[in-house]
Design a protein around this motif. Structure first.
Motif, PDB file in Angstrom:
ATOM      1  N   PRO A 182     -25.859 -14.485   0.447  1.00  0.00           N
ATOM      2  CA  PRO A 182     -24.171 -13.195  -0.029  1.00  0.00           C
ATOM      3  C   PRO A 182     -23.076 -13.432   0.967  1.00  0.00           C
ATOM      4  O   PRO A 182     -22.330 -13.179   0.796  1.00  0.00           O
ATOM      5  CB  PRO A 182     -25.355 -12.096   0.039  1.00  0.00           C
ATOM      6  CG  PRO A 182     -26.761 -12.519   0.439  1.00  0.00           C
ATOM      7  CD  PRO A 182     -26.416 -14.018   0.962  1.00  0.00           C
ATOM      8  N   GLU A 183     -22.774 -13.464   2.510  1.00  0.00           N
ATOM      9  CA  GLU A 183     -22.298 -13.035   3.050  1.00  0.00           C
ATOM     10  C   GLU A 183     -20.591 -14.235   2.945  1.00  0.00           C
ATOM     11  O   GLU A 183     -20.008 -13.747   3.697  1.00  0.00           O
ATOM     12  CB  GLU A 183     -22.861 -12.863   5.096  1.00  0.00           C
ATOM     13  CG  GLU A 183     -21.705 -12.645   6.138  1.00  0.00           C
ATOM     14  CD  GLU A 183     -22.553 -12.269   7.371  1.00  0.00           C
ATOM     15  OE1 GLU A 183     -21.652 -12.341   8.378  1.00  0.00           O
ATOM     16  OE2 GLU A 183     -23.305 -11.860   7.139  1.00  0.00           O
ATOM     17  N   ALA A 184     -21.689 -15.576   3.147  1.00  0.00           N
ATOM     18  CA  ALA A 184     -20.246 -16.396   3.209  1.00  0.00           C
ATOM     19  C   ALA A 184     -20.020 -16.245   1.765  1.00  0.00           C
ATOM     20  O   ALA A 184     -18.626 -16.391   1.401  1.00  0.00           O
ATOM     21  CB  ALA A 184     -20.734 -17.595   2.974  1.00  0.00           C
ATOM     22  N   ARG A 188     -16.422 -15.798   0.847  1.00  0.00           N
ATOM     23  CA  ARG A 188     -14.855 -16.382  -0.393  1.00  0.00           C
ATOM     24  C   ARG A 188     -14.485 -15.556  -1.340  1.00  0.00           C
ATOM     25  O   ARG A 188     -13.380 -15.743  -1.014  1.00  0.00           O
ATOM     26  CB  ARG A 188     -16.352 -17.643  -0.435  1.00  0.00           C
ATOM     27  CG  ARG A 188     -15.572 -18.118  -1.899  1.00  0.00           C
ATOM     28  CD  ARG A 188     -16.455 -19.404  -3.199  1.00  0.00           C
ATOM     29  NE  ARG A 188     -17.723 -18.487  -3.583  1.00  0.00           N
ATOM     30  CZ  ARG A 188     -17.276 -16.720  -4.317  1.00  0.00           C
ATOM     31  NH1 ARG A 188     -15.615 -17.379  -5.224  1.00  0.00           N
ATOM     32  NH2 ARG A 188     -17.520 -16.352  -4.927  1.00  0.00           N
ATOM     33  N   ARG A 189     -15.156 -14.418  -1.363  1.00  0.00           N
ATOM     34  CA  ARG A 189     -14.560 -13.712  -1.928  1.00  0.00           C
ATOM     35  C   ARG A 189     -13.398 -13.103  -1.671  1.00  0.00           C
ATOM     36  O   ARG A 189     -12.357 -13.406  -2.091  1.00  0.00           O
ATOM     37  CB  ARG A 189     -15.493 -13.066  -2.819  1.00  0.00           C
ATOM     38  CG  ARG A 189     -15.094 -11.353  -3.683  1.00  0.00           C
ATOM     39  CD  ARG A 189     -14.455 -12.302  -4.872  1.00  0.00           C
ATOM     40  NE  ARG A 189     -13.546 -11.625  -6.591  1.00  0.00           N
ATOM     41  CZ  ARG A 189     -12.847 -11.711  -7.301  1.00  0.00           C
ATOM     42  NH1 ARG A 189     -12.178 -13.088  -6.780  1.00  0.00           N
ATOM     43  NH2 ARG A 189     -12.672 -10.758  -7.769  1.00  0.00           N
ATOM     44  N   ILE A 202     -11.927  -9.500   7.036  1.00  0.00           N
ATOM     45  CA  ILE A 202     -13.378  -9.080   5.979  1.00  0.00           C
ATOM     46  C   ILE A 202     -14.445  -8.578   7.572  1.00  0.00           C
ATOM     47  O   ILE A 202     -15.173  -8.137   7.160  1.00  0.00           O
ATOM     48  CB  ILE A 202     -13.130 -10.145   5.121  1.00  0.00           C
ATOM     49  CG1 ILE A 202     -12.293 -10.512   4.667  1.00  0.00           C
ATOM     50  CG2 ILE A 202     -15.423 -10.177   4.760  1.00  0.00           C
ATOM     51  CD1 ILE A 202     -12.354 -12.544   3.741  1.00  0.00           C
ATOM     52  N   SER A 203     -14.371  -9.538   8.276  1.00  0.00           N
ATOM     53  CA  SER A 203     -15.520  -9.218   9.171  1.00  0.00           C
ATOM     54  C   SER A 203     -15.113  -7.624   9.938  1.00  0.00           C
ATOM     55  O   SER A 203     -16.504  -7.184   9.976  1.00  0.00           O
ATOM     56  CB  SER A 203     -14.923  -9.498  10.808  1.00  0.00           C
ATOM     57  OG  SER A 203     -14.645 -11.477  10.431  1.00  0.00           O
ATOM     58  N   GLN A 204     -13.526  -6.939   9.671  1.00  0.00           N
ATOM     59  CA  GLN A 204     -13.741  -5.596  10.596  1.00  0.00           C
ATOM     60  C   GLN A 204     -13.946  -4.599   8.900  1.00  0.00           C
ATOM     61  O   GLN A 204     -15.367  -3.209   9.022  1.00  0.00           O
ATOM     62  CB  GLN A 204     -12.210  -5.076  11.096  1.00  0.00           C
ATOM     63  CG  GLN A 204     -11.622  -5.760  11.671  1.00  0.00           C
ATOM     64  CD  GLN A 204     -10.740  -5.940  11.930  1.00  0.00           C
ATOM     65  OE1 GLN A 204      -9.836  -4.517  11.646  1.00  0.00           O
ATOM     66  NE2 GLN A 204      -9.505  -6.354  12.900  1.00  0.00           N
ATOM     67  N   LEU A 205     -13.985  -5.230   8.030  1.00  0.00           N
ATOM     68  CA  LEU A 205     -14.782  -4.602   7.081  1.00  0.00           C
ATOM     69  C   LEU A 205     -16.716  -4.831   6.482  1.00  0.00           C
ATOM     70  O   LEU A 205     -16.479  -3.466   6.980  1.00  0.00           O
ATOM     71  CB  LEU A 205     -14.688  -4.948   5.858  1.00  0.00           C
ATOM     72  CG  LEU A 205     -15.216  -4.177   4.286  1.00  0.00           C
ATOM     73  CD1 LEU A 205     -14.646  -2.820   4.260  1.00  0.00           C
ATOM     74  CD2 LEU A 205     -14.285  -5.076   2.889  1.00  0.00           C
ATOM     75  N   ALA A 214     -23.396  -6.127   0.702  1.00  0.00           N
ATOM     76  CA  ALA A 214     -23.227  -5.657  -0.586  1.00  0.00           C
ATOM     77  C   ALA A 214     -22.562  -4.279  -0.568  1.00  0.00           C
ATOM     78  O   ALA A 214     -21.388  -4.342  -1.511  1.00  0.00           O
ATOM     79  CB  ALA A 214     -24.487  -4.590  -0.781  1.00  0.00           C
ATOM     80  N   LEU A 215     -22.330  -3.400   0.298  1.00  0.00           N
ATOM     81  CA  LEU A 215     -21.302  -1.716   0.203  1.00  0.00           C
ATOM     82  C   LEU A 215     -19.847  -3.033   0.459  1.00  0.00           C
ATOM     83  O   LEU A 215     -18.877  -2.689  -0.427  1.00  0.00           O
ATOM     84  CB  LEU A 215     -21.511  -2.048   1.282  1.00  0.00           C
ATOM     85  CG  LEU A 215     -22.440  -0.662   0.854  1.00  0.00           C
ATOM     86  CD1 LEU A 215     -22.558   0.362   2.376  1.00  0.00           C
ATOM     87  CD2 LEU A 215     -22.628   0.847  -0.817  1.00  0.00           C
ATOM     88  N   ALA A 216     -20.101  -3.784   1.565  1.00  0.00           N
ATOM     89  CA  ALA A 216     -18.206  -4.630   1.837  1.00  0.00           C
ATOM     90  C   ALA A 216     -17.971  -5.390   0.684  1.00  0.00           C
ATOM     91  O   ALA A 216     -17.066  -5.669   0.469  1.00  0.00           O
ATOM     92  CB  ALA A 216     -19.134  -5.673   3.126  1.00  0.00           C
ATOM     93  N   ARG A 217     -18.986  -5.796  -0.064  1.00  0.00           N
ATOM     94  CA  ARG A 217     -18.622  -6.829  -1.774  1.00  0.00           C
ATOM     95  C   ARG A 217     -18.256  -5.929  -2.303  1.00  0.00           C
ATOM     96  O   ARG A 217     -17.134  -6.089  -3.348  1.00  0.00           O
ATOM     97  CB  ARG A 217     -19.815  -7.148  -1.955  1.00  0.00           C
ATOM     98  CG  ARG A 217     -19.375  -8.580  -3.126  1.00  0.00           C
ATOM     99  CD  ARG A 217     -18.660  -9.724  -3.337  1.00  0.00           C
ATOM    100  NE  ARG A 217     -17.824  -9.843  -4.436  1.00  0.00           N
ATOM    101  CZ  ARG A 217     -18.759 -11.477  -4.658  1.00  0.00           C
ATOM    102  NH1 ARG A 217     -19.631 -11.483  -4.327  1.00  0.00           N
ATOM    103  NH2 ARG A 217     -18.456 -12.213  -5.855  1.00  0.00           N
ATOM    104  N   ALA A 218     -18.623  -4.572  -2.652  1.00  0.00           N
ATOM    105  CA  ALA A 218     -18.406  -3.930  -3.026  1.00  0.00           C
ATOM    106  C   ALA A 218     -16.590  -3.328  -3.865  1.00  0.00           C
ATOM    107  O   ALA A 218     -15.948  -3.264  -4.328  1.00  0.00           O
ATOM    108  CB  ALA A 218     -19.159  -2.798  -3.760  1.00  0.00           C
ATOM    109  N   ALA A 219     -16.821  -2.674  -1.308  1.00  0.00           N
ATOM    110  CA  ALA A 219     -15.166  -2.492  -1.293  1.00  0.00           C
ATOM    111  C   ALA A 219     -13.877  -3.976  -1.774  1.00  0.00           C
ATOM    112  O   ALA A 219     -13.295  -3.488  -2.732  1.00  0.00           O
ATOM    113  CB  ALA A 219     -14.657  -2.116  -0.126  1.00  0.00           C
ATOM    114  N   ILE A 220     -14.757  -4.847  -2.132  1.00  0.00           N
ATOM    115  CA  ILE A 220     -13.858  -6.115  -2.086  1.00  0.00           C
ATOM    116  C   ILE A 220     -13.523  -5.864  -3.654  1.00  0.00           C
ATOM    117  O   ILE A 220     -12.190  -6.193  -3.966  1.00  0.00           O
ATOM    118  CB  ILE A 220     -14.479  -7.571  -1.662  1.00  0.00           C
ATOM    119  CG1 ILE A 220     -13.973  -7.645  -0.068  1.00  0.00           C
ATOM    120  CG2 ILE A 220     -13.667  -8.536  -2.196  1.00  0.00           C
ATOM    121  CD1 ILE A 220     -13.274  -7.840   0.896  1.00  0.00           C
ATOM    122  N   GLU A 221     -14.079  -5.847  -4.468  1.00  0.00           N
ATOM    123  CA  GLU A 221     -13.961  -6.060  -5.933  1.00  0.00           C
ATOM    124  C   GLU A 221     -12.969  -5.048  -6.210  1.00  0.00           C
ATOM    125  O   GLU A 221     -12.656  -4.814  -7.193  1.00  0.00           O
ATOM    126  CB  GLU A 221     -15.349  -6.365  -6.450  1.00  0.00           C
ATOM    127  CG  GLU A 221     -16.447  -7.311  -5.949  1.00  0.00           C
ATOM    128  CD  GLU A 221     -15.832  -8.452  -6.950  1.00  0.00           C
ATOM    129  OE1 GLU A 221     -15.292  -8.436  -7.640  1.00  0.00           O
ATOM    130  OE2 GLU A 221     -16.296  -9.904  -5.897  1.00  0.00           O
TER     131      GLU A 221
END
Length: 248
Positions: A182-184, A188-189, A202-205, A214-221
């Motif tokens: 998930p982190e990779a 990538r996303r 992305i590391s800071q996020l 999961a929360l970081a991925r939601a923020a990216i989307e």
């Protein structure tokens, strides 16, 4: 660009957002002043003033309560024409495939039935002696191949055919593909949305979200839907996380 160099920041912002929405919806958009003002990050009164300046300058037009742009209409019509041509298999209005090199006279002769087109009619009953020989030869090879397979099947031990006797080495287990990290996937996303050099951001996020992937991925989307995704993520990292506003 030449047509917008004389615009101030406010009208240019409105023009940019409206044109983006017209291209996104592939046609004129409804004039919802509150929603458009929010997308332009402007007060409703400021938005109205900037919109009026664009209408007076002829940059935008209102038709039946919907905003449109002449250049956008032209570009969208070209897109529709290309889609229509692709749907026909690349054939033009006269049924000729583009780039085929066939002359108009040849097409008209074939359509009238004067010249038989054996190359296009692959299901015709007329065939040359050479094609007949090749046909019989291929049928003979196919029958011999089937006979050889039947002989091998009969010669095989009973256990090998029925499964009652194991005479061979067991087939090694197939390795399953490793599960996705998930982190990779987050990195990538994130690079797709924020840019190839956004690894540090992305590391800071991820740190701002307490290492919750999961929360970081939601923020990216969510950032992918914004006009400036990097600015949106930067506000989250600084602790000034924006609230989600549902536009009409």
């Amino acid at each position: 660009m030449d047509g917008t160099e004389g615009l101030d920041d406010g009208p240019y912002r409105v023009y940019h957002v409206v044109c983006q929405l017209i291209y996104l919806h592939e046609g004129p958009i409804a004039l919802h002043e509150q929603g458009l003002a929010g997308r332009c990050n402007q007060h409703i009164l400021t938005f109205r003033r900037n919109l009026k300046a664009l209408l007076d300058a002829g940059k935008l037009r209102i038709i039946d309560g919907r905003l449109t742009n002449d250049r956008a209409e032209t570009e969208l019509q070209l897109v529709q024409d290309r889609r229509s041509t692709s749907a026909k298999g690349g054939r033009g209005s006269r049924g000729v495939r583009k780039g085929s090199g066939r002359g108009q006279g040849e097409v008209e002769q074939r359509s009238s039935g004067d010249v038989p087109d054996k190359a296009l009619n692959s299901n015709g009953s007329v065939s040359s002696p050479l094609s007949e020989q090749q046909h019989h030869k291929s049928r003979g090879e196919e029958s011999r191949g089937e006979k050889s397979r039947e002989e091998k099947k009969d010669a095989a031990p009973y256990g090998a055919r029925s499964g009652s006797l194991d005479l061979g080495e067991p087939e090694p287990p197939r390795s399953k593909p490793p599960p996705s990290d998930p982190e990779a996937e987050l990195f990538r996303r994130g690079r797709e949305i924020l840019g190839d050099k956004a690894g540090g951001m992305i590391s800071q996020l991820l740190k701002a979200k307490d290492r919750n992937v999961a929360l970081a991925r939601a923020a990216i989307e969510q950032a992918s839907t914004k006009e400036n995704p990097r600015e949106f993520i930067g506000r989250i990292i600084r602790g000034n996380e924006p609230t989600t506003v549902v536009q009409p």
